[in-house]
Design a protein around this motif. Structure first.
Motif, PDB file in Angstrom:
ATOM      1  N   HIS A  21     -12.702  53.884 -35.114  1.00  0.00           N
ATOM      2  CA  HIS A  21     -11.384  53.521 -34.600  1.00  0.00           C
ATOM      3  C   HIS A  21     -11.270  52.002 -34.494  1.00  0.00           C
ATOM      4  O   HIS A  21     -12.047  51.367 -33.802  1.00  0.00           O
ATOM      5  N   SER A  22     -10.303  51.445 -35.186  1.00  0.00           N
ATOM      6  CA  SER A  22     -10.139  49.995 -35.162  1.00  0.00           C
ATOM      7  C   SER A  22      -8.732  49.625 -34.729  1.00  0.00           C
ATOM      8  O   SER A  22      -7.789  50.383 -34.919  1.00  0.00           O
ATOM      9  N   ARG A  23      -8.639  48.449 -34.150  1.00  0.00           N
ATOM     10  CA  ARG A  23      -7.332  47.911 -33.771  1.00  0.00           C
ATOM     11  C   ARG A  23      -7.248  46.474 -34.233  1.00  0.00           C
ATOM     12  O   ARG A  23      -8.261  45.775 -34.294  1.00  0.00           O
ATOM     13  N   LEU A  24      -6.040  46.069 -34.531  1.00  0.00           N
ATOM     14  CA  LEU A  24      -5.821  44.675 -34.882  1.00  0.00           C
ATOM     15  C   LEU A  24      -5.250  43.968 -33.657  1.00  0.00           C
ATOM     16  O   LEU A  24      -4.301  44.456 -33.040  1.00  0.00           O
ATOM     17  N   LEU A  25      -5.860  42.854 -33.296  1.00  0.00           N
ATOM     18  CA  LEU A  25      -5.469  42.154 -32.074  1.00  0.00           C
ATOM     19  C   LEU A  25      -5.021  40.730 -32.371  1.00  0.00           C
ATOM     20  O   LEU A  25      -5.585  40.064 -33.241  1.00  0.00           O
ATOM     21  N   ASN A  26      -4.038  40.300 -31.629  1.00  0.00           N
ATOM     22  CA  ASN A  26      -3.787  38.871 -31.506  1.00  0.00           C
ATOM     23  C   ASN A  26      -4.632  38.398 -30.339  1.00  0.00           C
ATOM     24  O   ASN A  26      -4.466  38.878 -29.212  1.00  0.00           O
ATOM     25  N   VAL A  27      -5.552  37.513 -30.610  1.00  0.00           N
ATOM     26  CA  VAL A  27      -6.377  36.965 -29.538  1.00  0.00           C
ATOM     27  C   VAL A  27      -5.737  35.643 -29.120  1.00  0.00           C
ATOM     28  O   VAL A  27      -5.593  34.725 -29.927  1.00  0.00           O
ATOM     29  N   CYS A  32      -2.616  28.784 -22.505  1.00  0.00           N
ATOM     30  CA  CYS A  32      -1.289  28.444 -23.044  1.00  0.00           C
ATOM     31  C   CYS A  32      -0.675  29.578 -23.860  1.00  0.00           C
ATOM     32  O   CYS A  32       0.432  29.445 -24.356  1.00  0.00           O
ATOM     33  N   GLU A  33      -1.408  30.678 -24.034  1.00  0.00           N
ATOM     34  CA  GLU A  33      -0.942  31.878 -24.735  1.00  0.00           C
ATOM     35  C   GLU A  33      -0.711  31.675 -26.230  1.00  0.00           C
ATOM     36  O   GLU A  33      -0.109  32.516 -26.894  1.00  0.00           O
ATOM     37  N   ASN A  34      -1.165  30.589 -26.768  1.00  0.00           N
ATOM     38  CA  ASN A  34      -1.146  30.388 -28.207  1.00  0.00           C
ATOM     39  C   ASN A  34      -2.057  31.418 -28.892  1.00  0.00           C
ATOM     40  O   ASN A  34      -3.123  31.740 -28.365  1.00  0.00           O
ATOM     41  N   ILE A  35      -1.631  31.933 -30.042  1.00  0.00           N
ATOM     42  CA  ILE A  35      -2.498  32.868 -30.785  1.00  0.00           C
ATOM     43  C   ILE A  35      -3.628  32.086 -31.445  1.00  0.00           C
ATOM     44  O   ILE A  35      -3.395  31.188 -32.248  1.00  0.00           O
ATOM     45  N   VAL A  36      -4.838  32.434 -31.061  1.00  0.00           N
ATOM     46  CA  VAL A  36      -6.006  31.712 -31.558  1.00  0.00           C
ATOM     47  C   VAL A  36      -6.530  32.353 -32.840  1.00  0.00           C
ATOM     48  O   VAL A  36      -6.961  31.673 -33.760  1.00  0.00           O
ATOM     49  N   ALA A  37      -6.472  33.685 -32.893  1.00  0.00           N
ATOM     50  CA  ALA A  37      -6.990  34.389 -34.063  1.00  0.00           C
ATOM     51  C   ALA A  37      -6.394  35.781 -34.154  1.00  0.00           C
ATOM     52  O   ALA A  37      -5.991  36.366 -33.145  1.00  0.00           O
ATOM     53  N   GLY A  45     -14.195  49.514 -25.801  1.00  0.00           N
ATOM     54  CA  GLY A  45     -14.854  48.490 -24.988  1.00  0.00           C
ATOM     55  C   GLY A  45     -14.087  47.183 -24.974  1.00  0.00           C
ATOM     56  O   GLY A  45     -13.133  46.980 -25.707  1.00  0.00           O
ATOM     57  N   ASP A  46     -14.544  46.297 -24.099  1.00  0.00           N
ATOM     58  CA  ASP A  46     -13.905  44.999 -23.935  1.00  0.00           C
ATOM     59  C   ASP A  46     -14.219  44.084 -25.102  1.00  0.00           C
ATOM     60  O   ASP A  46     -15.175  44.299 -25.835  1.00  0.00           O
ATOM     61  N   LEU A  47     -13.445  43.060 -25.199  1.00  0.00           N
ATOM     62  CA  LEU A  47     -13.677  42.041 -26.217  1.00  0.00           C
ATOM     63  C   LEU A  47     -14.541  40.953 -25.595  1.00  0.00           C
ATOM     64  O   LEU A  47     -14.066  40.108 -24.854  1.00  0.00           O
ATOM     65  N   ARG A  48     -15.835  41.032 -25.869  1.00  0.00           N
ATOM     66  CA  ARG A  48     -16.752  40.030 -25.303  1.00  0.00           C
ATOM     67  C   ARG A  48     -17.199  39.033 -26.355  1.00  0.00           C
ATOM     68  O   ARG A  48     -17.669  37.955 -26.050  1.00  0.00           O
ATOM     69  N   ARG A  49     -17.114  39.461 -27.601  1.00  0.00           N
ATOM     70  CA  ARG A  49     -17.472  38.561 -28.696  1.00  0.00           C
ATOM     71  C   ARG A  49     -16.552  38.868 -29.867  1.00  0.00           C
ATOM     72  O   ARG A  49     -16.007  39.957 -29.973  1.00  0.00           O
ATOM     73  N   LYS A 107      -5.948  39.566 -25.061  1.00  0.00           N
ATOM     74  CA  LYS A 107      -5.779  40.263 -26.328  1.00  0.00           C
ATOM     75  C   LYS A 107      -4.491  41.086 -26.313  1.00  0.00           C
ATOM     76  O   LYS A 107      -4.146  41.706 -25.317  1.00  0.00           O
ATOM     77  N   ARG A 108      -3.806  41.019 -27.430  1.00  0.00           N
ATOM     78  CA  ARG A 108      -2.564  41.763 -27.575  1.00  0.00           C
ATOM     79  C   ARG A 108      -2.640  42.593 -28.844  1.00  0.00           C
ATOM     80  O   ARG A 108      -3.005  42.083 -29.902  1.00  0.00           O
ATOM     81  N   LEU A 109      -2.288  43.846 -28.700  1.00  0.00           N
ATOM     82  CA  LEU A 109      -2.318  44.745 -29.837  1.00  0.00           C
ATOM     83  C   LEU A 109      -1.292  44.306 -30.878  1.00  0.00           C
ATOM     84  O   LEU A 109      -0.188  43.888 -30.537  1.00  0.00           O
TER      85      LEU A 109
END
Ligand SMILES: [Zn+2]
Length: 114
Positions: A21-27, A32-37, A45-49, A107-109
């Motif tokens: 199961h995969s999701r695409l995230l705006n990190v 400042c809420e700028n999209i970094v990646a 699980g959480d996004l730790r790395r 992270k935003r879906l």
């Protein structure tokens, strides 16, 4: 980063071991809420790395897995300059990643194409 860009998931052994199961995230930078990646998160699980081979955008953060880890940059917000993570090798898989600082990002879906 264009909103018209569409991505398709990477499918490989890493994805398979995480249950498919995969999701695409705006990190986004928490400050400042700028999209970094744009990032493919496999499994629960959480996004730790952030694994370098799962970063789709921006261009300067893609294909970093081909660099030597000592040549990889710090993960920084381009807008406000906040440092969000440091490059390292995830020992279990010997896989290059950014270790994210605690609560550095939001992270935003994201839809596969939007
Ligand atoms: Zn920022």
């Amino acid at each position: 980063m264009s909103k018209k860009t569409s991505f398709s998931f990477k499918r490989d052994k890493y994805k398979a071991t995480r249950g498919g199961h995969s999701r695409l995230l705006n990190v986004c930078c928490r400050k400042c809420e700028n999209i970094v990646a744009v990032y493919q998160k496999d499994g629960p699980g959480d996004l730790r790395r952030m694994y370098m081979d799962r970063i789709f955008a921006p261009a300067e953060l893609t294909d970093l897995q081909d660099l030597s880890i000592k040549d990889a940059p710090m993960l920084k917000c381009k807008k406000c300059g906040e440092v969000l993570g440091t490059p390292y090798i995830y020992p279990k898989e010997k896989r290059k990643a950014f270790r994210l600082y605690q609560d550095a990002v939001i992270k935003r879906l994201r839809k596969l194409s939007e």
